[in-house]
Enzyme design. Sequence first.
Site, PDB file in Angstrom:
ATOM      1  N   ARG A  66       0.514  -1.026  -0.315  1.00  0.00           N
ATOM      2  CA  ARG A  66      -0.370   0.104  -0.227  1.00  0.00           C
ATOM      3  C   ARG A  66       0.983   1.151   0.041  1.00  0.00           C
ATOM      4  NH1 ARG A  66      -4.485   1.630   4.330  1.00  0.00           N
ATOM      5  NH2 ARG A  66      -3.583   2.369   5.616  1.00  0.00           N
ATOM      6  N   ARG A  92     -10.548   2.365  -2.408  1.00  0.00           N
ATOM      7  CA  ARG A  92      -9.154   2.117  -1.866  1.00  0.00           C
ATOM      8  C   ARG A  92      -9.058   2.953  -0.133  1.00  0.00           C
ATOM      9  NH1 ARG A  92      -7.855  -2.754  -3.798  1.00  0.00           N
ATOM     10  NH2 ARG A  92      -8.679  -1.671  -6.787  1.00  0.00           N
ATOM     11  N   HIS A 110     -19.447   8.673   0.518  1.00  0.00           N
ATOM     12  CA  HIS A 110     -19.786   7.785   0.930  1.00  0.00           C
ATOM     13  C   HIS A 110     -21.066   7.492   1.341  1.00  0.00           C
ATOM     14  CE1 HIS A 110     -19.209   3.964   3.036  1.00  0.00           C
ATOM     15  NE2 HIS A 110     -20.258   4.504   3.993  1.00  0.00           N
ATOM     16  N   ALA A 143      -6.869   8.724   9.036  1.00  0.00           N
ATOM     17  CA  ALA A 143      -6.627   7.367   8.765  1.00  0.00           C
ATOM     18  C   ALA A 143      -8.025   6.234   9.190  1.00  0.00           C
ATOM     19  CB  ALA A 143      -5.375   7.205   9.736  1.00  0.00           C
ATOM     20  N   GLY A 144      -8.981   6.529   9.290  1.00  0.00           N
ATOM     21  CA  GLY A 144      -9.766   5.426   9.729  1.00  0.00           C
ATOM     22  C   GLY A 144     -10.510   5.727   8.684  1.00  0.00           C
TER      23      GLY A 144
HETATM   24  C1  GRF Z   1     -20.516   6.156  -5.509  1.00  0.00           C
HETATM   25  O1  GRF Z   1     -21.779   5.958  -4.187  1.00  0.00           O
HETATM   26  C2  GRF Z   1     -19.724   6.405  -3.848  1.00  0.00           C
HETATM   27  O2  GRF Z   1     -20.412   6.873  -3.278  1.00  0.00           O
HETATM   28  C3  GRF Z   1     -19.499   5.633  -3.320  1.00  0.00           C
HETATM   29  O3  GRF Z   1     -18.755   5.102  -4.657  1.00  0.00           O
HETATM   30  C4  GRF Z   1     -20.037   5.504  -5.542  1.00  0.00           C
HETATM   31  C5  GRF Z   1     -19.134   5.665  -6.885  1.00  0.00           C
HETATM   32  O4  GRF Z   1     -19.858   6.250  -7.958  1.00  0.00           O
HETATM   33  N1  GRF Z   1     -17.996   5.570  -2.640  1.00  0.00           N
HETATM   34  P1  GRF Z   1     -19.396   6.703  -9.037  1.00  0.00           P
HETATM   35  O5  GRF Z   1     -17.415   6.605  -9.147  1.00  0.00           O
HETATM   36  O6  GRF Z   1     -19.284   7.710  -8.715  1.00  0.00           O
HETATM   37  O7  GRF Z   1     -20.442   7.100 -10.052  1.00  0.00           O
END
Ligand code: GRF
Length: 221
Positions: A66, A92, A110, A143-144
């Site tokens: 990593r 990642r 997210h 970092a989490g």
């Molecule tokens: C989205 O739902 C985002 O929240 C998640 O992965 C997905 C990515 O979608 N982390 P895109 O590649 O932006 O269409």
Amino acid sequence: MKIAVLCSGRGSNLLALLEAHAQGKIPGAEFVAVIADSRDAGALNIGREYGLQASVVPRAAFHANREGFERRLLEVLAPHEIELVVLAGFQRVLGATFLDAYPGRVVNIHPALLPAFPGHMVWADEVQYGVKLAGATVHFVDAGVDSGPIIIQGAVPVLPGDGPDELAKRILAVEHRIFPQAVAWLVSGKVTLAGRVAALKGFAPTPEQISQTFVWPPLED
Ligand code: GRF
């Protein structure tokens, strides 16, 4: 402010950011680079269409290394003098090697109302758990895993009969609204950080805005 976007997949959030920018909704932003961890990522073409430099840093080439992967990302970013790194569907977890190079300058989206449902592929878990409100969160990256200070969240209802795909689609629509807003606030210097609490400078919502709470199922009154 020079921005790089890191992606792994189709890039719909990248597109939402670039469209918002093209419409003048992120003043002061300069989207200069997109990096994907796989050459199959649709985000690369979206970036190219909007004039970004598109690069691939294949995670597969680094196996369990990593740190090496993160060092390579930093090498690719270095010439661009990036001031903000935006993770838009980047699958990642980044560690200290990367984050120390951009302290307080990495944000992620997210597809859940954090701190509930961190991690990957959350939609099925949300449906199975029976939550009534789901949504999306833009947050600083620490970092989490999906644990950094929250900048903005958007809620959507979970409907009877929703499967993971229906819910993911509804959440994605709110992602595309809140991400450009968060980046616009960051670029304009409006976001402050005290401990783990992010806030907006001069934030003074009207009583009408405060009353726009989202209750689901809806109240019967
Ligand atoms: C989205 O739902 C985002 O929240 C998640 O992965 C997905 C990515 O979608 N982390 P895109 O590649 O932006 O269409």
